[in-house]
Motif scaffolding. Structure first.
Motif, PDB file in Angstrom:
ATOM      1  N   ASP A 136      36.287 -11.938 -72.612  1.00 27.97           N
ATOM      2  CA  ASP A 136      37.407 -12.477 -73.235  1.00 27.97           C
ATOM      3  C   ASP A 136      37.643 -12.114 -74.675  1.00 27.97           C
ATOM      4  O   ASP A 136      36.507 -12.000 -75.267  1.00 27.97           O
ATOM      5  N   VAL A 178      36.616 -20.041 -72.047  1.00 29.23           N
ATOM      6  CA  VAL A 178      36.581 -18.608 -72.327  1.00 29.23           C
ATOM      7  C   VAL A 178      35.546 -18.127 -71.279  1.00 29.23           C
ATOM      8  O   VAL A 178      34.743 -18.945 -70.702  1.00 29.23           O
ATOM      9  N   ARG A 195      34.379 -10.813 -79.143  1.00 28.82           N
ATOM     10  CA  ARG A 195      34.231 -10.553 -77.664  1.00 28.82           C
ATOM     11  C   ARG A 195      33.215 -11.734 -77.039  1.00 28.82           C
ATOM     12  O   ARG A 195      32.293 -12.131 -77.755  1.00 28.82           O
TER      13      ARG A 195
END
Length: 206
Positions: free
Chosen positions: A114, A110, A124
């Motif tokens: 993202d 991540v 988020r």
């Protein structure tokens, strides 16, 4: 959305199960210990985990991963800078407690901005290095899953390998404090708080 908090292990690390009630899909956040118990809870509530989501790679946040991954064959979401922590007992600090904690499985990285989806829910990724180099928080649905970046009137330690107080303070003040003040913060240890409360009362970040 439904959220279950499960304090696990000797340090009472908060493991969160975030559930989309329409689909019973969920994300398991920071299962630090007692992975078998987490699996029991998932089965009891008939939940389908789409992934194990990590805020960072310290052993008290990853120690319960393996039973979940082995049972549900779901991926592990972690920032690439903290991926080495999953298999290095010195980095994840477990060696200093006389044990060895490792987590193996499909790893998905991540990064900033993202989006992780779970049914109708979305979160988020916010990069918040400082406690660890790859520390992240997850923001969405009116909540912040903060790991060890931000606690009620405190912040995470920065004296571990790869830690930086300057980085942590900058991340909190520049990325977290601008979030809506009513955002409920769910930390890696201790009780929840709000962005408004921390902006006014947190003595470590102004």
């Amino acid at each position: 959305m439904k959220l279950y908090r499960m304090p696990l292990g000797m340090l009472g690390t908060n493991c969160y199960i975030v559930v989309d009630e329409q689909s019973n899909q969920c994300l398991v956040v920071d299962p630090g210990s007692d992975g078998e118990h987490v699996v029991e809870v998932l089965q009891e509530k008939n939940l389908n985990p789409l992934g194990v989501v990590l805020t960072h790679g310290h052993s008290d946040h990853i120690g319960g991963i393996q039973p979940i991954v082995d049972t549900y064959h779901c991926p592990i979401y972690v920032h690439k800078k903290d991926e080495p922590f999953l298999t290095d007992s010195r980095l994840n600090l477990s060696v200093y407690s006389g044990s060895t904690v490792e987590a193996h499985g499909e790893v998905r990285h991540v990064k900033e901005s993202d989006i992780l989806s779970c049914g109708s829910l979305s979160f988020r990724v916010i990069e918040t290095p400082g406690h660890t180099p790859g520390g992240v928080c997850y923001y969405g649905e009116g909540i912040l899953l903060a790991g060890d970046t931000l606690f009620r009137e405190s912040v995470g330690r920065t004296d571990f390998p790869g830690g930086s107080f300057d980085d942590l303070a900058a991340a909190v003040s520049e990325k977290l404090f601008p979030l809506p003040e009513e955002t409920v913060v769910y930390p890696g240890h201790g009780p929840e708080t709000t962005i408004a409360h921390e902006k006014e009362y947190n003595p470590f970040v102004r």
